[in-house]
Motif scaffolding. Structure first.
Motif, PDB file in Angstrom:
ATOM      1  N   VAL A  42       0.735  -1.184   0.173  1.00  0.00           N
ATOM      2  CA  VAL A  42       0.180  -0.445   0.280  1.00  0.00           C
ATOM      3  C   VAL A  42       0.853   1.024  -0.394  1.00  0.00           C
ATOM      4  CG1 VAL A  42      -1.787   1.240   1.532  1.00  0.00           C
ATOM      5  CG2 VAL A  42      -2.527  -1.229   1.046  1.00  0.00           C
ATOM      6  N   SER A  43       2.110   1.292   0.740  1.00  0.00           N
ATOM      7  CA  SER A  43       2.982   2.031   1.267  1.00  0.00           C
ATOM      8  C   SER A  43       3.206   2.590  -0.406  1.00  0.00           C
ATOM      9  CB  SER A  43       3.601   2.616   1.855  1.00  0.00           C
ATOM     10  OG  SER A  43       4.726   3.029   1.957  1.00  0.00           O
ATOM     11  N   ALA A  44       3.855   1.939  -1.125  1.00  0.00           N
ATOM     12  CA  ALA A  44       4.154   1.626  -2.164  1.00  0.00           C
ATOM     13  C   ALA A  44       4.010   2.424  -3.872  1.00  0.00           C
ATOM     14  CB  ALA A  44       5.317   0.157  -3.283  1.00  0.00           C
ATOM     15  N   GLY A  45       2.483   1.540  -3.366  1.00  0.00           N
ATOM     16  CA  GLY A  45       0.968   2.406  -4.166  1.00  0.00           C
ATOM     17  C   GLY A  45       0.802   3.790  -3.850  1.00  0.00           C
ATOM     18  N   ASN A  46       1.227   4.341  -2.645  1.00  0.00           N
ATOM     19  CA  ASN A  46       0.757   5.877  -2.231  1.00  0.00           C
ATOM     20  C   ASN A  46       1.528   6.586  -3.088  1.00  0.00           C
ATOM     21  OD1 ASN A  46      -1.752   5.422  -1.503  1.00  0.00           O
ATOM     22  ND2 ASN A  46      -0.761   5.171   1.096  1.00  0.00           N
ATOM     23  N   VAL A  48       3.402   5.689  -6.219  1.00  0.00           N
ATOM     24  CA  VAL A  48       2.683   5.877  -6.965  1.00  0.00           C
ATOM     25  C   VAL A  48       1.488   6.878  -7.885  1.00  0.00           C
ATOM     26  CG1 VAL A  48       1.680   5.146  -9.370  1.00  0.00           C
ATOM     27  CG2 VAL A  48       3.901   3.493  -7.761  1.00  0.00           C
ATOM     28  N   LEU A  49       0.836   6.969  -6.705  1.00  0.00           N
ATOM     29  CA  LEU A  49      -0.621   8.325  -6.834  1.00  0.00           C
ATOM     30  C   LEU A  49       0.180   9.103  -6.404  1.00  0.00           C
ATOM     31  CD1 LEU A  49      -3.220   5.728  -4.695  1.00  0.00           C
ATOM     32  CD2 LEU A  49      -3.018   6.027  -7.610  1.00  0.00           C
ATOM     33  N   ILE A  50       0.820   9.681  -5.817  1.00  0.00           N
ATOM     34  CA  ILE A  50       1.657  11.071  -4.724  1.00  0.00           C
ATOM     35  C   ILE A  50       2.378  11.122  -6.808  1.00  0.00           C
ATOM     36  CG2 ILE A  50       2.825  12.392  -3.804  1.00  0.00           C
ATOM     37  CD1 ILE A  50       2.072  10.611  -1.369  1.00  0.00           C
ATOM     38  N   SER A  51       2.647  10.508  -7.253  1.00  0.00           N
ATOM     39  CA  SER A  51       3.701  10.975  -8.596  1.00  0.00           C
ATOM     40  C   SER A  51       2.843  10.948  -9.817  1.00  0.00           C
ATOM     41  CB  SER A  51       4.856   9.863  -8.642  1.00  0.00           C
ATOM     42  OG  SER A  51       3.617   8.856  -8.934  1.00  0.00           O
ATOM     43  N   VAL A  52       1.651  10.440  -9.688  1.00  0.00           N
ATOM     44  CA  VAL A  52       0.735  10.778 -10.820  1.00  0.00           C
ATOM     45  C   VAL A  52       0.190  12.171 -10.628  1.00  0.00           C
ATOM     46  CG1 VAL A  52      -1.917   9.848 -11.246  1.00  0.00           C
ATOM     47  CG2 VAL A  52       0.558   8.505 -11.133  1.00  0.00           C
ATOM     48  N   VAL A  68      -8.619  15.779 -11.547  1.00  0.00           N
ATOM     49  CA  VAL A  68      -7.816  15.058 -10.470  1.00  0.00           C
ATOM     50  C   VAL A  68      -9.337  15.581  -9.356  1.00  0.00           C
ATOM     51  CG1 VAL A  68      -6.577  15.003  -7.922  1.00  0.00           C
ATOM     52  CG2 VAL A  68      -6.052  15.301 -10.471  1.00  0.00           C
ATOM     53  N   THR A  69     -10.683  14.506  -9.029  1.00  0.00           N
ATOM     54  CA  THR A  69     -11.509  14.860  -8.234  1.00  0.00           C
ATOM     55  C   THR A  69     -11.698  14.482  -7.383  1.00  0.00           C
ATOM     56  OG1 THR A  69     -12.738  13.603  -9.736  1.00  0.00           O
ATOM     57  CG2 THR A  69     -13.098  15.928 -10.493  1.00  0.00           C
ATOM     58  N   MET A  70     -12.472  14.439  -6.798  1.00  0.00           N
ATOM     59  CA  MET A  70     -12.471  13.772  -5.318  1.00  0.00           C
ATOM     60  C   MET A  70     -13.076  12.419  -4.949  1.00  0.00           C
ATOM     61  SD  MET A  70     -12.353  14.269  -1.881  1.00  0.00           S
ATOM     62  CE  MET A  70     -12.019  15.934  -1.302  1.00  0.00           C
ATOM     63  N   LYS A  71     -13.616  11.971  -5.844  1.00  0.00           N
ATOM     64  CA  LYS A  71     -14.814  10.597  -6.193  1.00  0.00           C
ATOM     65  C   LYS A  71     -13.709  10.140  -6.881  1.00  0.00           C
ATOM     66  CE  LYS A  71     -19.356  11.827  -6.769  1.00  0.00           C
ATOM     67  NZ  LYS A  71     -20.639  11.248  -7.345  1.00  0.00           N
ATOM     68  N   ARG A  72     -12.580  10.787  -8.213  1.00  0.00           N
ATOM     69  CA  ARG A  72     -11.507   9.843  -8.057  1.00  0.00           C
ATOM     70  C   ARG A  72     -10.650   9.189  -7.997  1.00  0.00           C
ATOM     71  NH1 ARG A  72     -10.866  12.971 -14.545  1.00  0.00           N
ATOM     72  NH2 ARG A  72     -13.101  11.683 -15.621  1.00  0.00           N
ATOM     73  N   VAL A  73     -10.315  10.568  -6.513  1.00  0.00           N
ATOM     74  CA  VAL A  73      -9.027  10.941  -4.909  1.00  0.00           C
ATOM     75  C   VAL A  73      -9.184   9.608  -4.470  1.00  0.00           C
ATOM     76  CG1 VAL A  73      -7.997  11.777  -3.617  1.00  0.00           C
ATOM     77  CG2 VAL A  73      -8.074  12.551  -5.598  1.00  0.00           C
ATOM     78  N   GLN A  74     -10.763   9.072  -3.859  1.00  0.00           N
ATOM     79  CA  GLN A  74     -11.387   7.631  -3.102  1.00  0.00           C
ATOM     80  C   GLN A  74     -10.968   6.774  -4.311  1.00  0.00           C
ATOM     81  OE1 GLN A  74     -15.471   9.599  -2.614  1.00  0.00           O
ATOM     82  NE2 GLN A  74     -14.590  10.482  -0.636  1.00  0.00           N
ATOM     83  N   PRO A 129       6.642   0.232  -9.619  1.00  0.00           N
ATOM     84  CA  PRO A 129       6.297   0.904  -8.805  1.00  0.00           C
ATOM     85  C   PRO A 129       7.806   2.653  -9.212  1.00  0.00           C
ATOM     86  CG  PRO A 129       5.646   0.067  -7.266  1.00  0.00           C
ATOM     87  CD  PRO A 129       5.930  -1.088  -8.298  1.00  0.00           C
ATOM     88  N   ILE A 130       8.877   1.874  -8.990  1.00  0.00           N
ATOM     89  CA  ILE A 130      10.021   2.884  -9.341  1.00  0.00           C
ATOM     90  C   ILE A 130      10.624   3.378 -10.859  1.00  0.00           C
ATOM     91  CG2 ILE A 130      11.727   1.117 -10.467  1.00  0.00           C
ATOM     92  CD1 ILE A 130      12.304   4.270  -7.283  1.00  0.00           C
ATOM     93  N   LEU A 131       9.409   2.381 -11.805  1.00  0.00           N
ATOM     94  CA  LEU A 131       9.648   2.708 -13.303  1.00  0.00           C
ATOM     95  C   LEU A 131       8.575   3.503 -13.370  1.00  0.00           C
ATOM     96  CD1 LEU A 131      10.524   2.152 -15.788  1.00  0.00           C
ATOM     97  CD2 LEU A 131       8.365   0.756 -15.916  1.00  0.00           C
ATOM     98  N   ILE A 132       7.019   4.123 -12.693  1.00  0.00           N
ATOM     99  CA  ILE A 132       6.213   4.804 -13.024  1.00  0.00           C
ATOM    100  C   ILE A 132       6.787   5.673 -12.511  1.00  0.00           C
ATOM    101  CG2 ILE A 132       4.034   5.393 -12.692  1.00  0.00           C
ATOM    102  CD1 ILE A 132       3.559   2.317 -12.151  1.00  0.00           C
ATOM    103  N   ILE A 133       7.104   5.949 -11.214  1.00  0.00           N
ATOM    104  CA  ILE A 133       7.708   7.476 -10.556  1.00  0.00           C
ATOM    105  C   ILE A 133       8.806   7.734 -10.959  1.00  0.00           C
ATOM    106  CG2 ILE A 133       8.718   8.287  -8.140  1.00  0.00           C
ATOM    107  CD1 ILE A 133       7.377   5.934  -6.937  1.00  0.00           C
ATOM    108  N   THR A 134       9.559   7.360 -11.545  1.00  0.00           N
ATOM    109  CA  THR A 134      11.196   7.514 -12.632  1.00  0.00           C
ATOM    110  C   THR A 134      10.332   8.608 -13.902  1.00  0.00           C
ATOM    111  OG1 THR A 134      12.840   6.110 -11.920  1.00  0.00           O
ATOM    112  CG2 THR A 134      13.167   7.014 -13.409  1.00  0.00           C
ATOM    113  N   VAL A 135       9.847   7.519 -14.536  1.00  0.00           N
ATOM    114  CA  VAL A 135       8.775   8.235 -15.970  1.00  0.00           C
ATOM    115  C   VAL A 135       8.108   9.582 -15.529  1.00  0.00           C
ATOM    116  CG1 VAL A 135       7.621   8.108 -17.268  1.00  0.00           C
ATOM    117  CG2 VAL A 135       9.924   6.045 -17.326  1.00  0.00           C
TER     118      VAL A 135
END
Length: 258
Positions: A42-46, A48-52, A68-74, A129-135
């Protein structure tokens, strides 16, 4: 919440792992191993979400409020936790059916996963996650640099003096620093564990000697709040405002922290 759960229940329960002796039995062993896989995922997924989120905010700021709406974030957060749960229970499906079957004596907590499960966990929790975050951060860095240079050119054409250059250079340095901190800290904290796991699968090291690497993996959750919160000046001002008890003053609500 994910980083807090790593720091409080997960690390605290490891107190019961005294030396080579596990004091909470097979059921407790199953719980702590499952929770560890789940919450780290979950921490690694978060991350990724922050980088997006940062990618959209910097690369497409005009459409950020509509994208980036509230519903999409949830929905994204729920999906992250659900995916992590499915991933964890799939990885540990055999272990959960009979938690103590790999124990050689009473008081052990031994987790054994096969090669295919190790590869899936490596890709889903580390390489992916590291690939997505880096890109994404490379793209953010390029856009931030181009915006800083455009600002510098505009300042030069309007004011004909150098302060704009300093501001632009500071923006470039800040963008590079943020990118470097995020990627390097994640790599430094997670690489030892996954290198150890690969070595253990190849019988290069003993599988029971990975305590230090696991703590490095947990330590990433201690650093995440510093990277994602204390790097913001307004957050540091807010913390100082609270710790110095200025928040108790009558005019505290009017303080400008931005």
């Amino acid at each position: 919440v994910a980083d807090f759960l790593v720091g409080f229940p997960q690390m605290a329960l490891n107190i019961f792992h005294y030396g080579d002796c596990w004091l909470l039995g097979d059921f407790g062993c199953a719980v702590i191993c499952t929770f560890s896989f789940f919450i780290v995922s979950v921490s690694a997924g978060n991350m990724v979400l922050i980088s997006v989120d940062r990618y959209v905010a910097i690369c497409d700021p005009m459409l950020y409020p509509t994208k980036v709406t509230m519903k999409r974030v949830q929905f994204s957060i729920y999906l992250c936790w659900i995916f992590s749960a499915v991933h964890t229970f799939w990885i540990l499906r055999d272990f959960l059916q009979q938690p103590g079957r790999h124990n050689s004596c009473y008081g052990e907590c031994v987790l054994v996963v096969n090669y295919a499960e190790v590869v899936v966990d490596l890709v889903a929790t580390f390489l992916g996650p590291i690939l997505i975050i880096t890109v994404l951060y490379m793209r953010v860095f390029v856009v931030a640099v181009s915006q800083a240079r455009a600002m510098r050119s505009h300042v030069k054409s309007v004011t004909h003096h150098r302060p704009g250059t300093v501001t632009a250079q500071k923006s470039e340095i800040k963008a590079a620093r943020t990118l470097g901190i995020v990627v390097i800290v994640f790599l430094l904290c997670c690489s030892p564990y996954y290198i150890f796991t690969a070595a253990a699968e190849s019988n290069l090291v003993e599988a029971s000697s990975g305590g230090t690497e696991i703590w490095f993996l947990y330590f990433n959750s201690c650093l995440n709040p510093i990277i994602y919160a204390f790097c913001y000046p307004w957050f540091r001002k807010s913390v100082k405002h609270i710790l110095t008890l200025q928040i108790l003053q009558p005019d505290s609500r009017d303080t400008n922290i931005l």
